[in-house]
Design a protein around this motif. Structure first.
Motif, PDB file in Angstrom:
ATOM      1  N   LYS A   1      26.324  21.663   6.517  1.00  0.00           N
ATOM      2  CA  LYS A   1      26.960  20.840   6.770  1.00  0.00           C
ATOM      3  C   LYS A   1      26.623  19.902   7.063  1.00  0.00           C
ATOM      4  O   LYS A   1      25.962  19.901   8.617  1.00  0.00           O
TER       5      LYS A   1
ATOM      6  N   TYR B   1      20.267  24.101  20.154  1.00  0.00           N
ATOM      7  CA  TYR B   1      19.542  25.404  19.025  1.00  0.00           C
ATOM      8  C   TYR B   1      18.346  25.437  20.107  1.00  0.00           C
ATOM      9  O   TYR B   1      17.883  25.332  21.253  1.00  0.00           O
TER      10      TYR B   1
ATOM     11  N   SER C   1      21.042  17.104  23.110  1.00  0.00           N
ATOM     12  CA  SER C   1      21.956  17.497  21.748  1.00  0.00           C
ATOM     13  C   SER C   1      23.745  17.662  23.093  1.00  0.00           C
ATOM     14  O   SER C   1      24.229  17.132  21.805  1.00  0.00           O
TER      15      SER C   1
ATOM     16  N   SER D   1      20.965  24.240  14.444  1.00  0.00           N
ATOM     17  CA  SER D   1      22.201  24.126  14.986  1.00  0.00           C
ATOM     18  C   SER D   1      23.405  24.608  14.133  1.00  0.00           C
ATOM     19  O   SER D   1      23.702  25.929  14.513  1.00  0.00           O
ATOM     20  N   ILE D   2      23.738  23.631  13.117  1.00  0.00           N
ATOM     21  CA  ILE D   2      24.484  23.380  12.860  1.00  0.00           C
ATOM     22  C   ILE D   2      24.097  24.796  11.935  1.00  0.00           C
ATOM     23  O   ILE D   2      25.832  25.629  11.230  1.00  0.00           O
TER      24      ILE D   2
ATOM     25  N   HIS E   1      26.810  18.456  20.421  1.00  0.00           N
ATOM     26  CA  HIS E   1      26.800  19.751  19.777  1.00  0.00           C
ATOM     27  C   HIS E   1      26.064  20.668  20.039  1.00  0.00           C
ATOM     28  O   HIS E   1      25.254  20.127  21.544  1.00  0.00           O
ATOM     29  N   GLU E   2      26.438  21.890  19.627  1.00  0.00           N
ATOM     30  CA  GLU E   2      25.690  22.749  20.842  1.00  0.00           C
ATOM     31  C   GLU E   2      24.099  23.184  20.770  1.00  0.00           C
ATOM     32  O   GLU E   2      23.265  22.818  19.635  1.00  0.00           O
TER      33      GLU E   2
ATOM     34  N   ARG F   1      18.997  20.109  14.887  1.00  0.00           N
ATOM     35  CA  ARG F   1      20.014  19.800  14.839  1.00  0.00           C
ATOM     36  C   ARG F   1      20.702  20.329  14.343  1.00  0.00           C
ATOM     37  O   ARG F   1      21.842  21.022  13.882  1.00  0.00           O
TER      38      ARG F   1
ATOM     39  N   ASN G   1      25.311  28.316  14.769  1.00  0.00           N
ATOM     40  CA  ASN G   1      26.073  28.577  15.632  1.00  0.00           C
ATOM     41  C   ASN G   1      27.577  27.811  14.604  1.00  0.00           C
ATOM     42  O   ASN G   1      28.824  28.645  15.069  1.00  0.00           O
ATOM     43  N   GLU G   2      27.460  26.790  13.561  1.00  0.00           N
ATOM     44  CA  GLU G   2      28.504  26.558  13.651  1.00  0.00           C
ATOM     45  C   GLU G   2      28.964  27.061  11.624  1.00  0.00           C
ATOM     46  O   GLU G   2      29.774  27.046  11.105  1.00  0.00           O
ATOM     47  N   MET G   3      27.667  27.445  11.112  1.00  0.00           N
ATOM     48  CA  MET G   3      28.252  27.970   9.851  1.00  0.00           C
ATOM     49  C   MET G   3      27.652  29.635   9.584  1.00  0.00           C
ATOM     50  O   MET G   3      27.723  30.405   8.989  1.00  0.00           O
ATOM     51  N   ASP G   4      27.196  29.952  11.068  1.00  0.00           N
ATOM     52  CA  ASP G   4      27.320  31.982  11.202  1.00  0.00           C
ATOM     53  C   ASP G   4      25.928  32.399  10.565  1.00  0.00           C
ATOM     54  O   ASP G   4      26.012  33.031  10.123  1.00  0.00           O
TER      55      ASP G   4
END
Lengths: 311, 251
Positions: free
Chosen positions: A45, A123, A115, A72-73, A120-121, A69, A76-79
């Protein structure tokens, strides 16, 4: 074994900038073979550019941040546990960022600092595994299963498999390579050879598998790039290849562009066609030429495939 | 001949004499070629330190001159003057004048990483080439190379939007380097490219040049990267003593 396969059947997909532009046929054919092989690709995303070679040249840690980044997405955001990048540049950069964050405390701090500010979280090394499109087919499907799904095949098409620089070098960012049987080799890579052989290609002995196409200077030092590409094209023809199979949008476009440039500027004409390995694999799986975007290539291999009775 | 003595046998340093007798011995002609004696006194003792302060140059001190980098080099195969081993040697010794002889080709490294792959000492010669190229530019020995200009256009765009839209990068770079967009080979390529391209793809590419795609919520990342880059530039300037004005000039 099947658990291991399951892990790669649904992965995060990072197309990268080139696949939205000049490499659109690579994007199209990668998605098409994913569908034909029942594999799930979920696009990362709101992704950003990995930094490519250019940002690394300005500052390597900026490139590490940009690649981190994306990871990380995906993580962390999409697992997701696995992110697949078909572009050699993206693949290389994500791997490089992984290596830096594992081994360089300074890089860890810089990435954390940017970051946090970017909101955002951060990585952290080890959170996700980056793989190339070649690894994806190898690991999620494998030669045995792939063979069962081949419809029509490549009918002995003579192929030179071209991997380029960034898929194997430098060695330290690819700790999983050169690990004996089944693993990829950095000196003489064979994953593309393996897959296309199953698909019915006749792979020629090609000595310039990992030669450089001069992609870094394709516009800033075009004559050097043209000479390097001409070496590759002529070696492929001398090896008896009808097509060069590629796995990177920069290499692919570079070969196409400098094939024309060599003809126009140096009067050296070569006839070997340039095709993404995903396009070849797609056609071997019974997808139409249009479905894999064959007509979208600058190098026109339509007539050759028709003559060969492929797809 | 060892690589560090290469400069001794340049044509201007080779002397032959049509008629010369020294201590009663005839040393005339080609059989008695002399090498001009020379004294090097203009070492830049800070050269290695300065280049290793720039990104990529960090490990130059590890080099033990095996020559694997030059032996595996893609560009060396096209032009034997392109010699990473030689340049690393000169930098480590501080032979700035010798290094400057090659200042106009040093940027031509294509970053294929064959040298870094082959190097048994983890010098990462590819990085050293980048650091040395930047050093030449920062010190004002060369203008920004086409490669650096391209990197700058590209990086600016990534920082600004988070993404690369290729036609914008190409137009920006060609504009900056005064290259024509109507060169024969380029027109031929575009012609072949659009010949079979589906209409929706052309529309998408056309729209991208107008709409300028952007990663969402990118501004904070952009600002953080700009801040970091400014800090780094200041550090590099300090390491290269570009921030110091000598007292003489000051007065």
């Amino acid at each position: 074994m099947s658990d291991e396969r399951e892990k790669y059947k649904n992965v995060a997909y990072y197309p990268g900038c080139a696949l939205e532009g000049t490499g659109h046929a690579y994007n199209k054919s990668t998605k098409a073979i994913g569908k034909a092989l029942d594999l799930g690709l979920e696009e990362v995303k709101n992704w950003n550019c990995c930094g490519a070679m250019e940002v690394k040249n300005i500052d390597p840690k900026l490139q590490t941040y940009l690649s981190s980044r994306v990871m990380s997405i995906a993580s962390n955001e999409m697992d997701h546990d696995v992110v697949m990048a078909p572009c050699n540049g993206c693949y290389h950069n994500l791997k490089k960022a992984e290596y830096e964050l594992e081994n360089d405390q300074e890089a860890v701090e810089v990435v954390d600092q940017i970051s946090n500010k970017a909101g955002h979280e951060t990585y952290k090394a080890g959170e996700i595994e980056t793989i190339h499109a070649l690894d994806w087919i190898k690991k999620a499907v494998g030669e045995e299963e792939l063979e069962k799904k081949i419809k029509g095949g490549l009918k002995g098409l003579k192929v030179a498999n071209y991997y380029g620089c960034m898929y194997t070098r430098p060695r330290n960012i690819y700790p999983e390579k050169d690990q004996g049987e089944g693993s990829e080799s950095t000196l003489k890579p064979h994953y593309m050879d393996d897959l296309l052989a199953v698909a019915g290609a006749d792979n020629v002995e090609f000595p310039l598998k990992t030669a450089c196409c001069g992609g870094a200077h394709t516009l800033s030092d075009s004559d050097t790039s043209t000479k390097l590409v001409l070496n590759i094209l002529m070696a492929a023809e001398a090896s008896g290849a009808e097509v060069i199979a590629t796995e990177c949008p920069t290499c692919h476009t570079g070969l196409e562009m400098h094939q024309i440039r060599a003809e126009k500027m140096f009067g050296k004409k070569t006839n070997v066609k340039i095709v993404y390995f995903t396009q070849l694999l797609g056609m071997a799986l019974g997808l139409s030429k249009r479905k894999v975007g064959l007509q979208e290539n600058i190098s026109d291999s339509y007539a050759l495939m028709k003559e060969k009775g492929i797809a | 001949m060892p690589i560090h003595e290469k400069s001794l046998i340049r044509p201007e340093n080779i002397k032959t004499h049509d008629e010369l007798v020294i201590d009663g011995i005839d040393v005339s002609g080609h059989w008695s070629t002399f090498i001009e004696s020379r004294v090097i006194s203009d070492y830049n003792e800070a050269l290695q330190e300065e280049i290793s302060a720039l990104p990529g140059g960090e490990n130059i001190h590890r080099c033990f001159q095996c020559g694997s980098c030059t032996n595996s080099c893609t560009v060396n195969a096209l032009n034997s003057e392109f010699n990473p081993r030689h340049w690393i040697y000169l930098i480590r010794l501080g032979m700035e004048e010798e290094l400057l002889r090659d200042k106009d080709i040093l940027w031509q490294c294509v970053s294929c990483n064959k040298c870094t792959y082959a190097c048994p000492r983890d010098v990462a010669p590819e990085g050293v080439m980048k650091a040395a190229s930047h050093w030449l530019e920062l010190k004002g020995h060369t203008p920004k190379s086409p490669s650096t200009l391209f990197d700058t256009v590209f990086t600016d765009q990534v920082m600004e939007t988070g993404l690369i839209e290729e036609s914008r990068t190409i137009r920006g770079f060609f504009g900056l380097t005064n290259q024509s967009l109507t060169q024969g080979w380029l027109i031929e390529m575009v012609k072949r490219m659009i010949r079979h391209l589906p209409i929706e793809m052309l529309m998408k590419m056309g729209l991208a040049t107008i709409l300028r795609p952007k990663t969402k919520n990118w501004d904070a990342a952009r600002d953080a990267m700009r801040e970091y880059t400014a800090e780094q530039h200041a550090l590099h300037a300090k390491a290269l003593k570009l921030d110091q004005v000598t007292p003489k000039e000051n007065n």
